[in-house]
Design a protein around this motif. Sequence first.
Motif, PDB file in Angstrom:
ATOM      1  N   LEU A  45       0.773  -1.065  -0.046  1.00 38.34           N
ATOM      2  CA  LEU A  45       0.006   0.097  -0.153  1.00 38.34           C
ATOM      3  C   LEU A  45       0.845   1.003   0.011  1.00 38.34           C
ATOM      4  N   ARG A  46       2.103   1.333   0.818  1.00 40.29           N
ATOM      5  CA  ARG A  46       2.935   2.376   0.739  1.00 40.29           C
ATOM      6  C   ARG A  46       3.363   2.502  -0.748  1.00 40.29           C
ATOM      7  N   LEU A  47       3.564   1.547  -1.365  1.00 43.13           N
ATOM      8  CA  LEU A  47       4.136   1.405  -2.724  1.00 43.13           C
ATOM      9  C   LEU A  47       3.007   2.416  -3.857  1.00 43.13           C
ATOM     10  N   ILE A  48       1.919   1.708  -3.671  1.00 42.94           N
ATOM     11  CA  ILE A  48       0.691   2.305  -4.424  1.00 42.94           C
ATOM     12  C   ILE A  48       0.422   3.576  -3.898  1.00 42.94           C
ATOM     13  N   ASN A  49       0.888   4.142  -2.939  1.00 40.43           N
ATOM     14  CA  ASN A  49       0.722   5.525  -2.604  1.00 40.43           C
ATOM     15  C   ASN A  49       1.922   6.180  -2.983  1.00 40.43           C
ATOM     16  N   ALA A  50       2.819   5.830  -3.427  1.00 38.19           N
ATOM     17  CA  ALA A  50       4.016   6.551  -3.814  1.00 38.19           C
ATOM     18  C   ALA A  50       4.038   7.866  -4.930  1.00 38.19           C
ATOM     19  N   GLU A  51       4.589   8.743  -4.768  1.00 39.64           N
ATOM     20  CA  GLU A  51       4.409   9.663  -5.773  1.00 39.64           C
ATOM     21  C   GLU A  51       5.590  10.367  -6.236  1.00 39.64           C
ATOM     22  N   THR A  52       6.719  10.088  -5.584  1.00 37.47           N
ATOM     23  CA  THR A  52       7.921  10.659  -6.001  1.00 37.47           C
ATOM     24  C   THR A  52       8.965   9.683  -6.002  1.00 37.47           C
ATOM     25  N   GLU A  53      10.290   9.892  -6.584  1.00 42.33           N
ATOM     26  CA  GLU A  53      11.367   8.973  -6.609  1.00 42.33           C
ATOM     27  C   GLU A  53      11.904   8.862  -5.095  1.00 42.33           C
ATOM     28  N   GLY A  54      11.763   9.934  -4.427  1.00 44.23           N
ATOM     29  CA  GLY A  54      12.225   9.520  -2.764  1.00 44.23           C
ATOM     30  C   GLY A  54      11.225   8.763  -2.104  1.00 44.23           C
ATOM     31  N   ASP A  55      10.199   8.660  -2.489  1.00 41.52           N
ATOM     32  CA  ASP A  55       9.194   7.610  -1.871  1.00 41.52           C
ATOM     33  C   ASP A  55       9.648   6.150  -2.334  1.00 41.52           C
ATOM     34  N   LEU A  56      10.015   6.209  -3.480  1.00 38.59           N
ATOM     35  CA  LEU A  56      10.461   4.776  -3.945  1.00 38.59           C
ATOM     36  C   LEU A  56      11.913   4.343  -3.284  1.00 38.59           C
ATOM     37  N   MET A  57      12.669   5.068  -3.139  1.00 34.86           N
ATOM     38  CA  MET A  57      13.943   4.946  -2.374  1.00 34.86           C
ATOM     39  C   MET A  57      13.688   4.608  -1.127  1.00 34.86           C
ATOM     40  N   ASP A  58      12.853   5.213  -0.261  1.00 37.45           N
ATOM     41  CA  ASP A  58      12.499   4.801   0.995  1.00 37.45           C
ATOM     42  C   ASP A  58      11.870   3.561   1.090  1.00 37.45           C
ATOM     43  N   ILE A  59      11.053   2.894   0.060  1.00 33.69           N
ATOM     44  CA  ILE A  59      10.380   1.697   0.365  1.00 33.69           C
ATOM     45  C   ILE A  59      11.404   0.735  -0.170  1.00 33.69           C
ATOM     46  N   GLN A  60      12.157   1.005  -1.218  1.00 34.18           N
ATOM     47  CA  GLN A  60      13.095   0.050  -1.531  1.00 34.18           C
ATOM     48  C   GLN A  60      14.017  -0.199  -0.466  1.00 34.18           C
ATOM     49  N   LYS A  61      14.614   0.759   0.349  1.00 36.42           N
ATOM     50  CA  LYS A  61      15.421   0.638   1.421  1.00 36.42           C
ATOM     51  C   LYS A  61      14.993  -0.303   2.425  1.00 36.42           C
ATOM     52  N   GLU A  62      13.594   0.028   2.901  1.00 37.98           N
ATOM     53  CA  GLU A  62      13.178  -0.770   4.173  1.00 37.98           C
ATOM     54  C   GLU A  62      12.289  -2.117   3.853  1.00 37.98           C
ATOM     55  N   VAL A  78       8.077  -6.491  -4.329  1.00 35.72           N
ATOM     56  CA  VAL A  78       8.120  -5.062  -4.262  1.00 35.72           C
ATOM     57  C   VAL A  78       9.251  -4.264  -4.902  1.00 35.72           C
ATOM     58  N   HIS A  79      10.158  -4.926  -4.846  1.00 35.26           N
ATOM     59  CA  HIS A  79      11.243  -4.451  -5.418  1.00 35.26           C
ATOM     60  C   HIS A  79      11.346  -4.417  -6.874  1.00 35.26           C
ATOM     61  N   GLN A  80      10.955  -5.703  -7.678  1.00 29.80           N
ATOM     62  CA  GLN A  80      10.719  -5.688  -8.829  1.00 29.80           C
ATOM     63  C   GLN A  80       9.606  -4.876  -9.367  1.00 29.80           C
ATOM     64  N   THR A  81       8.391  -4.736  -8.735  1.00 30.35           N
ATOM     65  CA  THR A  81       7.666  -3.517  -9.088  1.00 30.35           C
ATOM     66  C   THR A  81       8.095  -1.976  -9.079  1.00 30.35           C
ATOM     67  N   ILE A  82       9.264  -1.802  -8.127  1.00 35.19           N
ATOM     68  CA  ILE A  82       9.745  -0.551  -8.328  1.00 35.19           C
ATOM     69  C   ILE A  82      10.697  -0.375  -9.446  1.00 35.19           C
ATOM     70  N   VAL A  83      11.137  -1.411  -9.917  1.00 33.86           N
ATOM     71  CA  VAL A  83      12.087  -1.283 -11.304  1.00 33.86           C
ATOM     72  C   VAL A  83      10.997  -0.928 -12.377  1.00 33.86           C
ATOM     73  N   LYS A  84       9.876  -1.742 -12.455  1.00 35.74           N
ATOM     74  CA  LYS A  84       8.934  -1.627 -13.358  1.00 35.74           C
ATOM     75  C   LYS A  84       8.344  -0.043 -13.393  1.00 35.74           C
ATOM     76  N   LEU A  85       7.968   0.475 -12.228  1.00 34.34           N
ATOM     77  CA  LEU A  85       7.554   1.659 -12.305  1.00 34.34           C
ATOM     78  C   LEU A  85       8.697   2.555 -12.601  1.00 34.34           C
ATOM     79  N   ARG A  86       9.961   2.450 -12.357  1.00 32.92           N
ATOM     80  CA  ARG A  86      10.960   3.391 -12.792  1.00 32.92           C
ATOM     81  C   ARG A  86      10.855   3.235 -14.331  1.00 32.92           C
TER      82      ARG A  86
END
Length: 291
Positions: free
Chosen positions: A186-203, A209-217
């Motif tokens: 849900l945090r990932l669905i809520n993400a709106e900036t690259e900073g949001d993705l960075m924080d989620i990716q780190k945590e 979820v990591h795979q989805t972040i790559v696809k979103l980028r």
Amino acid sequence: MIIQRKGVSTLDRNTKIVKLKLDIIFKRIFGDENNKDIIISFVSSLLEIPQSSIQSVTINNVELAPEYLDQKFSRLDLKMVIDNRIVNIEMQVNSEPDFKDRTLYYWSRIYSDELHSGDEYAELKQTICINIINFDLFDSKEYHSHFVISEKDRGEILTDKFSIHFFELKKIKNASSDNKPMKEWLRLINAETEGDLMDIQKETKIPEVHQTIVKLRELSADDKLRQEVYYREKRLHDEASALNNARREGIELGRVEGIELGRAEQMDAIIRNMRKNGLTEDQIRKYIGEE
């Protein structure tokens, strides 16, 4: 935006990304059968069931019709058959009147449509509706609400075939610090900036979820898609504005009608008192200005 600093390329935390909560992006990720690992992880996290319990996933409405982007008043839903369960996922960005009633009606349609002529009632499948909404619906702090049918006093479940979930995105940031996988999604669905993705990716520790972040980028780097996103967001903004204007006009109309009703009731009371005090109808009409 890429910032160059001493030969090191870093992403700007403030860079806007294509939002997963937007219907056309949501469907690109979760409506693509090539992303079954992501879909299974996502559904198992939201429903809190083991991934190993999901043996098969079939998506029944994958394609987006070309005219879909031009529709102002629309909503996204993905209908899946997961093992022997029907799971419908809906992403709703703008608030909608009577959303609870519409969801109940929609569940009943999905549930009953599975019964074909000659089938027995026992063959009806467990039907689960997942509603991910970008507005507050319930008066509670919890971002997840799960409704079932149970006996009022004993709490005994009537059937496991009825299940409706609501996930309220607006409540994620202020939610208690739990480590539930559903919260990471849900945090990932809520993400709106690259900073949001960075924080989620780190945590996060969820590989999908990591795979989805790559696809979103990757999607965010697609200029043509970003233009479609702009086009779609504009129509959703038009929808929200139209609903808000209609709501304001309805409130104003109700206020005016209320004033007029109050005047009419006040005049009726005056006329009743005049009759009680012996005035004739002619005298009353002259008094209230009808003659």
